[in-house]
Design an enzyme around this catalytic site. Structure first.
Site, PDB file in Angstrom:
ATOM      1  N   ASP A   1       0.858  -1.189   0.000  1.00 48.13           N
ATOM      2  CA  ASP A   1       0.000   0.000   0.000  1.00 48.13           C
ATOM      3  C   ASP A   1       0.893   1.236   0.000  1.00 48.13           C
ATOM      4  O   ASP A   1       1.762   1.373   0.862  1.00 48.13           O
ATOM      5  CB  ASP A   1      -0.825  -0.018   1.297  1.00 48.13           C
ATOM      6  CG  ASP A   1      -2.217   0.522   1.115  1.00 48.13           C
ATOM      7  OD1 ASP A   1      -2.526   1.008   0.015  1.00 48.13           O
ATOM      8  OD2 ASP A   1      -2.986   0.443   2.088  1.00 48.13           O
TER       9      ASP A   1
ATOM     10  N   GLU B   1     -14.298  -0.332  -1.078  1.00 44.80           N
ATOM     11  CA  GLU B   1     -14.465  -0.362   0.385  1.00 44.80           C
ATOM     12  C   GLU B   1     -15.731   0.351   0.844  1.00 44.80           C
ATOM     13  O   GLU B   1     -16.009   1.487   0.429  1.00 44.80           O
ATOM     14  CB  GLU B   1     -13.221   0.279   1.050  1.00 44.80           C
ATOM     15  CG  GLU B   1     -13.305   0.284   2.570  1.00 44.80           C
ATOM     16  CD  GLU B   1     -11.975   0.533   3.269  1.00 44.80           C
ATOM     17  OE1 GLU B   1     -10.931   0.632   2.599  1.00 44.80           O
ATOM     18  OE2 GLU B   1     -11.992   0.621   4.509  1.00 44.80           O
TER      19      GLU B   1
HETATM   20  O1  KIV Z   1      -4.761  -0.525   4.454  1.00 47.12           O
HETATM   21  C1  KIV Z   1      -5.523  -1.490   4.296  1.00 47.12           C
HETATM   22  O2  KIV Z   1      -5.487  -2.481   5.032  1.00 47.12           O
HETATM   23  C2  KIV Z   1      -6.474  -1.419   3.196  1.00 47.12           C
HETATM   24  C3  KIV Z   1      -7.541  -2.474   3.171  1.00 47.12           C
HETATM   25  C4  KIV Z   1      -8.538  -2.192   4.208  1.00 47.12           C
HETATM   26  C5  KIV Z   1      -8.141  -2.604   1.832  1.00 47.12           C
HETATM   27  O3  KIV Z   1      -6.412  -0.549   2.411  1.00 47.12           O
END
Ligand code: KIV
Length: 281
Positions: A92, A191
């Protein structure tokens, strides 16, 4: 040489296989933040491990994802990569690592592949991110999109709430999903969206839609690992199903250990090495 191993096919789940799963099989995905849990999830056959910036809350104790840095994400992504044999690892991109300019986004995304060994990155945002997605994909970096509730915008949205209740919202989500798919995302996280709207979005795009709090019609599901395992100190959101009570199990183990140390029950003779015999009493 790890990269070559992937090219030779040791990695079972790659971006092409995730894309090909649409309409064929559902994708159970989960977040992961370290080697031990990544290894367990991988062994359970989870195809995609997301090193979410939920790290900020689940692991670091912050109240949002905003304080999470590139360095923290790189550190945890590398640990997850070491535990993931078959699963695709998606890192991410944290707040402000891709919002400032395309070139900064490209450089930071590249660090996840080059320094941490991730297979892909995730970025939040709709059609307005299409240019960045195109730049990343054209330069060899697979992208997972993220629309609906985008936690990095919690201050603009006014918290963590369900997104898209109207027909106009549904149309905007379809426009965002379509634009991101056209720009080259290999899949999308959707989400906190009502299930009928999520079904509408899922049907509208050719790439897998991975829901979280978005009902059963999505092509896959993702949950924060700590929620799924019952490892949080907060009430989990409505959409979470707890598959274990690890908090209870772990707390009982710690308390039993502490009591046994205090009582002199642990360590027992079986937990010690064979006496040397060098000390005569
Ligand atoms: O940061 C995270 O864990 C996410 C998920 C909730 C999709 O973006």
């Amino acid at each position: 040489m790890a990269d070559c191993a992937k090219i030779e096919g040791m990695k079972v789940w790659n971006v092409a296989k995730i894309m090909a799963s649409k309409g064929v099989e559902r994708l159970p995905c989960v977040t992961a933040y370290d080697y031990a849990f990544a290894k367990l999830a991988d062994a359970a056959g989870i195809p995609l491990l997301l090193v979410g910036d939920s790290l900020g809350m689940a692991v670091m104790g912050h109240s949002s994802t905003l304080p999470v840095t590139m360095e923290a994400m790189l550190h945890h992504t590398a640990a997850v990569v070491r535990g993931a044999g078959s699963a695709l690892v998606v890192a991410d991109m944290p707040f402000l690592s891709y919002q400032i300019s395309i070139s900064e986004g490209l450089r930071n995304a590249g660090r996840f592949l080059q320094e941490a060994g991730a297979d892909a990155v995730k970025i939040e945002g709709g059609a307005f991110r299409a240019e960045l997605v195109r730049a990343l994909v054209q330069n060899g970096i697979p992208v997972l999109g993220h629309i609906g509730l985008t936690p990095q915008s919690c201050n603009v949205i006014g918290g963590y709430k369900v997104q898209g209740r109207t027909r106009a919202d549904a149309d905007r989500l379809v426009e965002d999903a379509t634009a991101l798919a056209a720009a080259g995302v290999f899949a999308l996280v959707l989400e906190c969206v009502p299930p009928d709207i999520a079904a509408h979005v899922t049907a509208a795009v050719p790439v897998p839609v991975i829901g979280i709090g978005a009902g059963a019609a999505c092509d896959g599901q993702v949950l924060v690992m700590h929620d799924l395992l019952g490892l949080t100190d907060r009430k989990p959101p409505k959409f979470v199903k707890e598959y274990a009570d690890l908090a209870g199990t772990v707390q009982t183990a710690f308390a039993t250990y502490a009591a046994e140390v205090r009582e002199g029950v642990f360590p027992a003779p079986g937990h010690a090495y064979t006496p040397s015999g060098a000390i005569q009493t």
